[in-house]
Scaffold this motif. Sequence first.
Motif, PDB file in Angstrom:
ATOM      1  N   GLU A 158       2.202  11.201 -10.861  1.00 12.41           N
ATOM      2  CA  GLU A 158       1.146  12.222 -10.928  1.00 12.41           C
ATOM      3  C   GLU A 158       1.390  13.261 -12.011  1.00 12.41           C
ATOM      4  OE1 GLU A 158      -2.309  14.028 -10.551  1.00 12.41           O
ATOM      5  OE2 GLU A 158      -1.789  12.118  -9.640  1.00 12.41           O
ATOM      6  N   ALA A 159       2.610  13.757 -12.130  1.00 12.41           N
ATOM      7  CA  ALA A 159       2.904  14.777 -13.148  1.00 12.41           C
ATOM      8  C   ALA A 159       2.650  14.230 -14.551  1.00 12.41           C
ATOM      9  CB  ALA A 159       4.346  15.255 -13.016  1.00 12.41           C
ATOM     10  N   ASP A 160       3.110  13.009 -14.793  1.00  8.53           N
ATOM     11  CA  ASP A 160       2.876  12.396 -16.108  1.00  8.53           C
ATOM     12  C   ASP A 160       1.396  12.101 -16.319  1.00  8.53           C
ATOM     13  OD1 ASP A 160       5.524  12.486 -16.949  1.00  8.53           O
ATOM     14  OD2 ASP A 160       5.995  10.504 -16.140  1.00  8.53           O
ATOM     15  N   SER A 161       0.711  11.724 -15.272  1.00 13.70           N
ATOM     16  CA  SER A 161      -0.733  11.466 -15.384  1.00 13.70           C
ATOM     17  C   SER A 161      -1.485  12.748 -15.724  1.00 13.70           C
ATOM     18  CB  SER A 161      -1.277  10.869 -14.089  1.00 13.70           C
ATOM     19  OG  SER A 161      -0.715   9.612 -13.846  1.00 13.70           O
ATOM     20  N   GLN A 162      -1.073  13.840 -15.109  1.00 13.34           N
ATOM     21  CA  GLN A 162      -1.699  15.126 -15.424  1.00 13.34           C
ATOM     22  C   GLN A 162      -1.417  15.510 -16.872  1.00 13.34           C
ATOM     23  OE1 GLN A 162      -0.347  17.991 -12.537  1.00 13.34           O
ATOM     24  NE2 GLN A 162      -1.755  17.255 -10.964  1.00 13.34           N
ATOM     25  N   ARG A 163      -0.191  15.289 -17.316  1.00 11.66           N
ATOM     26  CA  ARG A 163       0.173  15.571 -18.714  1.00 11.66           C
ATOM     27  C   ARG A 163      -0.670  14.714 -19.658  1.00 11.66           C
ATOM     28  NH1 ARG A 163       1.140  18.596 -22.722  1.00 11.66           N
ATOM     29  NH2 ARG A 163       2.531  17.749 -24.269  1.00 11.66           N
ATOM     30  N   LEU A 164      -0.895  13.470 -19.292  1.00  6.97           N
ATOM     31  CA  LEU A 164      -1.717  12.560 -20.096  1.00  6.97           C
ATOM     32  C   LEU A 164      -3.155  13.076 -20.192  1.00  6.97           C
ATOM     33  CD1 LEU A 164      -1.048   9.874 -21.505  1.00  6.97           C
ATOM     34  CD2 LEU A 164      -1.900   8.692 -19.501  1.00  6.97           C
ATOM     35  N   ARG A 165      -3.711  13.502 -19.052  1.00  7.23           N
ATOM     36  CA  ARG A 165      -5.072  14.046 -19.057  1.00  7.23           C
ATOM     37  C   ARG A 165      -5.161  15.311 -19.914  1.00  7.23           C
ATOM     38  NH1 ARG A 165      -4.771  12.068 -13.753  1.00  7.23           N
ATOM     39  NH2 ARG A 165      -4.073  14.071 -12.910  1.00  7.23           N
ATOM     40  N   LYS A 166      -4.126  16.170 -19.811  1.00 11.00           N
ATOM     41  CA  LYS A 166      -4.106  17.409 -20.603  1.00 11.00           C
ATOM     42  C   LYS A 166      -4.057  17.078 -22.087  1.00 11.00           C
ATOM     43  CE  LYS A 166      -2.486  21.963 -21.228  1.00 11.00           C
ATOM     44  NZ  LYS A 166      -3.167  22.147 -22.467  1.00 11.00           N
ATOM     45  N   LEU A 167      -3.225  16.135 -22.479  1.00  9.59           N
ATOM     46  CA  LEU A 167      -3.149  15.729 -23.884  1.00  9.59           C
ATOM     47  C   LEU A 167      -4.498  15.201 -24.372  1.00  9.59           C
ATOM     48  CD1 LEU A 167       0.336  13.984 -24.069  1.00  9.59           C
ATOM     49  CD2 LEU A 167      -0.404  15.947 -25.433  1.00  9.59           C
ATOM     50  N   ARG A 168      -5.129  14.364 -23.551  1.00  9.30           N
ATOM     51  CA  ARG A 168      -6.435  13.815 -23.926  1.00  9.30           C
ATOM     52  C   ARG A 168      -7.458  14.932 -24.122  1.00  9.30           C
ATOM     53  NH1 ARG A 168      -8.279  10.678 -19.419  1.00  9.30           N
ATOM     54  NH2 ARG A 168      -9.059  12.685 -18.735  1.00  9.30           N
TER      55      ARG A 168
ATOM     56  N   LYS B 155       0.835  -1.205   0.000  1.00  5.49           N
ATOM     57  CA  LYS B 155       0.000   0.000   0.000  1.00  5.49           C
ATOM     58  C   LYS B 155       0.866   1.251   0.000  1.00  5.49           C
ATOM     59  CE  LYS B 155      -4.038  -2.100   2.171  1.00  5.49           C
ATOM     60  NZ  LYS B 155      -4.880  -2.160   3.377  1.00  5.49           N
ATOM     61  N   SER B 156       1.905   1.254   0.805  1.00 12.25           N
ATOM     62  CA  SER B 156       2.813   2.396   0.872  1.00 12.25           C
ATOM     63  C   SER B 156       3.536   2.595  -0.454  1.00 12.25           C
ATOM     64  CB  SER B 156       3.822   2.174   1.997  1.00 12.25           C
ATOM     65  OG  SER B 156       4.833   3.134   1.950  1.00 12.25           O
ATOM     66  N   ARG B 157       4.004   1.502  -1.011  1.00 11.66           N
ATOM     67  CA  ARG B 157       4.735   1.586  -2.286  1.00 11.66           C
ATOM     68  C   ARG B 157       3.823   2.050  -3.416  1.00 11.66           C
ATOM     69  NH1 ARG B 157       9.171  -2.690  -4.386  1.00 11.66           N
ATOM     70  NH2 ARG B 157       9.386  -1.872  -6.484  1.00 11.66           N
ATOM     71  N   ASN B 158       2.579   1.589  -3.416  1.00 12.22           N
ATOM     72  CA  ASN B 158       1.628   2.032  -4.442  1.00 12.22           C
ATOM     73  C   ASN B 158       1.359   3.527  -4.322  1.00 12.22           C
ATOM     74  OD1 ASN B 158       1.316  -0.385  -5.796  1.00 12.22           O
ATOM     75  ND2 ASN B 158      -0.461  -1.007  -4.610  1.00 12.22           N
ATOM     76  N   ALA B 159       1.245   4.020  -3.104  1.00 14.82           N
ATOM     77  CA  ALA B 159       1.020   5.454  -2.898  1.00 14.82           C
ATOM     78  C   ALA B 159       2.222   6.250  -3.410  1.00 14.82           C
ATOM     79  CB  ALA B 159       0.769   5.741  -1.425  1.00 14.82           C
ATOM     80  N   THR B 160       3.415   5.766  -3.141  1.00 15.69           N
ATOM     81  CA  THR B 160       4.629   6.423  -3.617  1.00 15.69           C
ATOM     82  C   THR B 160       4.687   6.414  -5.140  1.00 15.69           C
ATOM     83  OG1 THR B 160       5.808   5.742  -1.621  1.00 15.69           O
ATOM     84  CG2 THR B 160       7.156   6.391  -3.509  1.00 15.69           C
ATOM     85  N   LEU B 161       4.348   5.286  -5.742  1.00 17.23           N
ATOM     86  CA  LEU B 161       4.350   5.177  -7.201  1.00 17.23           C
ATOM     87  C   LEU B 161       3.329   6.132  -7.812  1.00 17.23           C
ATOM     88  CD1 LEU B 161       5.317   3.776  -9.815  1.00 17.23           C
ATOM     89  CD2 LEU B 161       3.515   2.071  -9.433  1.00 17.23           C
ATOM     90  N   GLU B 162       2.125   6.148  -7.245  1.00 16.48           N
ATOM     91  CA  GLU B 162       1.089   7.049  -7.755  1.00 16.48           C
ATOM     92  C   GLU B 162       1.548   8.496  -7.690  1.00 16.48           C
ATOM     93  OE1 GLU B 162      -2.912   6.636  -6.270  1.00 16.48           O
ATOM     94  OE2 GLU B 162      -2.753   4.442  -6.353  1.00 16.48           O
ATOM     95  N   SER B 163       2.167   8.859  -6.584  1.00 15.77           N
ATOM     96  CA  SER B 163       2.627  10.239  -6.439  1.00 15.77           C
ATOM     97  C   SER B 163       3.745  10.545  -7.437  1.00 15.77           C
ATOM     98  CB  SER B 163       3.036  10.476  -4.991  1.00 15.77           C
ATOM     99  OG  SER B 163       4.303  10.918  -4.841  1.00 15.77           O
ATOM    100  N   SER B 164       4.626   9.582  -7.703  1.00 11.51           N
ATOM    101  CA  SER B 164       5.710   9.814  -8.664  1.00 11.51           C
ATOM    102  C   SER B 164       5.201   9.884 -10.101  1.00 11.51           C
ATOM    103  CB  SER B 164       6.781   8.724  -8.545  1.00 11.51           C
ATOM    104  OG  SER B 164       6.361   7.517  -9.121  1.00 11.51           O
TER     105      SER B 164
END
Length: 165
Positions: A50-60, A39-48
């Motif tokens: 996040e910037a790319d996920s936001q970029r992906l949403r913006k592109l979409r 759970k901790s590692r998944n939270a860390t991965l999600e946070s790392s």
Amino acid sequence: MKTMKTVLFAVLMVPMFALADKIAVVDPMQAIIETEEVKSRNATLESSLEADSQRLRKLRDDITKVEERLQRDGMTMSSEERNRLTDERETKGFEFQSLQQSLQRRVNSDRQELIEQMEPKVLKAIEEISNEMGLDMVISAQAVVFVKPDLDITAQVTQRINRMK
């Protein structure tokens, strides 16, 4: 065909089950997923990511806006403008796909690494619990059609992994 394989498996397993007095079932993946470490590692991965996920949403969103504009105004715009928007849509589409694939590779790589790290802990926890409970056999939950809840040791395995350092 699948039913036939299940029946054949069950028939072949009956002699083995007859020899085992105490049997339990475990879902190793569920045990791993529920651990505090994962759970901790998944939270860390999600946070790392996040910037790319936001970029992906913006592109979409950008692609959607360009497509809507092409549909709405395509008939009235100049061919140069239409071609520019079409090129922009394609460029952003390629960028979107590339970024999406990159994110998926990172997630898959992290997942595989995590499973490799957790596997010895799961096996050790299962062995310890089996010895404490005097179990003769522990079967993966994926191989079982039905099991009484009191025979499922998945939660105990998760708790044991959480106590490991």
